[in-house]
Design an enzyme around this catalytic site. Sequence first.
Site, mmCIF file in Angstrom:
data_model
loop_
_atom_site.group_PDB
_atom_site.id
_atom_site.type_symbol
_atom_site.label_atom_id
_atom_site.label_comp_id
_atom_site.label_asym_id
_atom_site.label_seq_id
_atom_site.Cartn_x
_atom_site.Cartn_y
_atom_site.Cartn_z
ATOM 1 N N TYR A 64 0.823 -1.204 0.000
ATOM 2 C CA TYR A 64 0.000 0.000 0.000
ATOM 3 C C TYR A 64 0.861 1.261 0.000
ATOM 4 O O TYR A 64 0.429 2.310 -0.469
ATOM 5 C CB TYR A 64 -0.898 0.039 1.243
ATOM 6 C CG TYR A 64 -2.228 -0.647 1.081
ATOM 7 C CD1 TYR A 64 -2.302 -1.979 0.698
ATOM 8 C CD2 TYR A 64 -3.405 0.040 1.333
ATOM 9 C CE1 TYR A 64 -3.526 -2.605 0.574
ATOM 10 C CE2 TYR A 64 -4.634 -0.588 1.210
ATOM 11 C CZ TYR A 64 -4.691 -1.909 0.835
ATOM 12 O OH TYR A 64 -5.912 -2.519 0.709
ATOM 13 N N LYS A 99 2.831 -15.403 2.564
ATOM 14 C CA LYS A 99 3.013 -16.139 1.307
ATOM 15 C C LYS A 99 4.510 -16.437 1.211
ATOM 16 O O LYS A 99 5.195 -16.045 0.256
ATOM 17 C CB LYS A 99 2.497 -15.278 0.133
ATOM 18 C CG LYS A 99 2.456 -15.987 -1.206
ATOM 19 C CD LYS A 99 1.363 -17.044 -1.321
ATOM 20 C CE LYS A 99 1.484 -17.797 -2.642
ATOM 21 N NZ LYS A 99 0.581 -18.961 -2.723
ATOM 22 N N ASP A 125 -3.312 -18.264 0.651
ATOM 23 C CA ASP A 125 -4.322 -18.922 -0.191
ATOM 24 C C ASP A 125 -5.063 -19.984 0.628
ATOM 25 O O ASP A 125 -6.287 -20.108 0.574
ATOM 26 C CB ASP A 125 -3.693 -19.502 -1.475
ATOM 27 C CG ASP A 125 -2.416 -20.297 -1.228
ATOM 28 O OD1 ASP A 125 -1.901 -20.287 -0.086
ATOM 29 O OD2 ASP A 125 -1.936 -20.941 -2.179
ATOM 30 N N ASP A 182 -6.458 -6.770 4.224
ATOM 31 C CA ASP A 182 -7.563 -6.099 3.540
ATOM 32 C C ASP A 182 -8.509 -7.151 2.954
ATOM 33 O O ASP A 182 -9.727 -7.101 3.152
ATOM 34 C CB ASP A 182 -7.004 -5.200 2.427
ATOM 35 C CG ASP A 182 -8.102 -4.527 1.639
ATOM 36 O OD1 ASP A 182 -9.031 -3.993 2.274
ATOM 37 O OD2 ASP A 182 -8.042 -4.547 0.389
ATOM 38 N N ASP A 184 -12.390 -8.729 4.587
ATOM 39 C CA ASP A 184 -13.672 -8.686 3.874
ATOM 40 C C ASP A 184 -14.311 -10.075 3.842
ATOM 41 O O ASP A 184 -15.519 -10.223 4.031
ATOM 42 C CB ASP A 184 -13.491 -8.184 2.431
ATOM 43 C CG ASP A 184 -13.755 -6.692 2.306
ATOM 44 O OD1 ASP A 184 -13.495 -5.969 3.297
ATOM 45 O OD2 ASP A 184 -14.204 -6.244 1.238
HETATM 46 C C1 IPM Z 1 -10.325 -0.977 4.054
HETATM 47 C C2 IPM Z 1 -10.543 -0.393 2.697
HETATM 48 C C3 IPM Z 1 -9.353 0.503 2.366
HETATM 49 C C4 IPM Z 1 -8.116 -0.377 2.384
HETATM 50 C C5 IPM Z 1 -9.486 1.257 1.036
HETATM 51 C C6 IPM Z 1 -10.751 2.060 0.973
HETATM 52 C C7 IPM Z 1 -8.276 2.129 0.782
HETATM 53 O O1 IPM Z 1 -10.740 -1.381 1.741
HETATM 54 O O2 IPM Z 1 -10.218 -0.213 5.036
HETATM 55 O O3 IPM Z 1 -10.275 -2.206 4.146
HETATM 56 O O4 IPM Z 1 -7.821 -1.055 1.411
HETATM 57 O O5 IPM Z 1 -7.425 -0.363 3.410
HETATM 58 MG MG MG Z 2 -10.895 -3.320 2.545
#
Ligand code: IPM
Ligand code: MG
Length: 357
Positions: free
Chosen positions: A142, A191, A223, A247, A251
């Site tokens: 990032y 990884k 993975d 990240d 999710d």
């Molecule tokens: C998160 C989001 C952010 C990230 C984006 C919006 C930059 O997806 O906080 O998980 O990737 O960190």
């Molecule tokens: Mg995110």
Amino acid sequence: MNYTIALIRGDGIGPEIVGSAVRVLEKVGQKFGHTFTFRDYLMGGCAIDACGTPLPEETVQGCLASDSVLLGAVGGPKWDKNPAALRPEKGLLGIRAALGLYTNLRPAKLYPAFAEECPLRADIVAKGFDLLIVRELTGGIYFGERGRREGKFGPEAYDTEAYSVMEIERIARVAFETAKKRGGKLVSIDKANVLETSRLWRETMHRIGEEYPEVALSDMLVDNAAMQLVRCPSQFDVVVTSNMFGDILSDEASQITGSIGLLPSASLGDGTRGLYEPIHGSAPDIAGQDKANPIATILSAAMMLRYSFGLAAEADAIEAAVDRVLAAGLRTADILGTSNAKPLGCTAMTDAILAVL
Ligand code: IPM
Ligand code: MG
């Protein structure tokens, strides 16, 4: 005690859900004898519109001068086509870096009341799950060097992942300390079969691990981790991983709870100041309609009380109020699932939580 809280309401439903959390904090303040002073700052799309930048300097200074920061959400279709420097996300990455928030805590647990909404088969989640992702937040790909250049096959783009020993050591310590206070199990995800940063990551995790004999450390390739999360989520307690893997996996973890509208998060640095925000986004499609679910933001405020201010009883009170409201069957539209309850709006859900607090 008196605390100053910077509010970044942001875009979309951000202003509504932060407004709800402020009402809850005010009530907690009255009940427990604290005063919270709130200061508003712009970030994201609204800051691009008002100041021509996603992260005005005044916002950075205001957050640095506050005891903690509560964020709604940023972004929306209006700014999606903007160049990189003028995207709302840039504000989020900028504030994480400016405040030195290298730790991101993302809990994901299955609320029994939402087991039906969980997209995994009932036998897979029969034991429930309650895991915490510790994501490194200010390093890795990032923040590495990136650009465009002429490559072997013509024009190309590149992003680079770099991790220093120092950055891995400090996130490792947070993860081990966290695991010690929870179930004593830590899975480090990398990884290492391909990436050199991952090999350094793994080596460093194990070296720091020697300081924590009470924590059981194991490694998992990313993975495989993505697969294990849907195969048997109950095997995880605390998970530690890099910025990008965190990240993605967070999710995935939030989705299998079946209740992404309930999940809070905390971003922390070396001091007590943190940035607290719901895991979900700015939901521009329902903005301004009093339909948003304020619970993840209210629970983020509870995390602030617990982690930044050391107010555990106050945080417990908020979490208990949310549990009671959910157990009573109250729902906003996003967490309706198979329930035939009449969905509450943002204001009514907040009123319900205040009423039991
Ligand atoms: C998160 C989001 C952010 C990230 C984006 C919006 C930059 O997806 O906080 O998980 O990737 O960190
Ligand atoms: Mg995110």
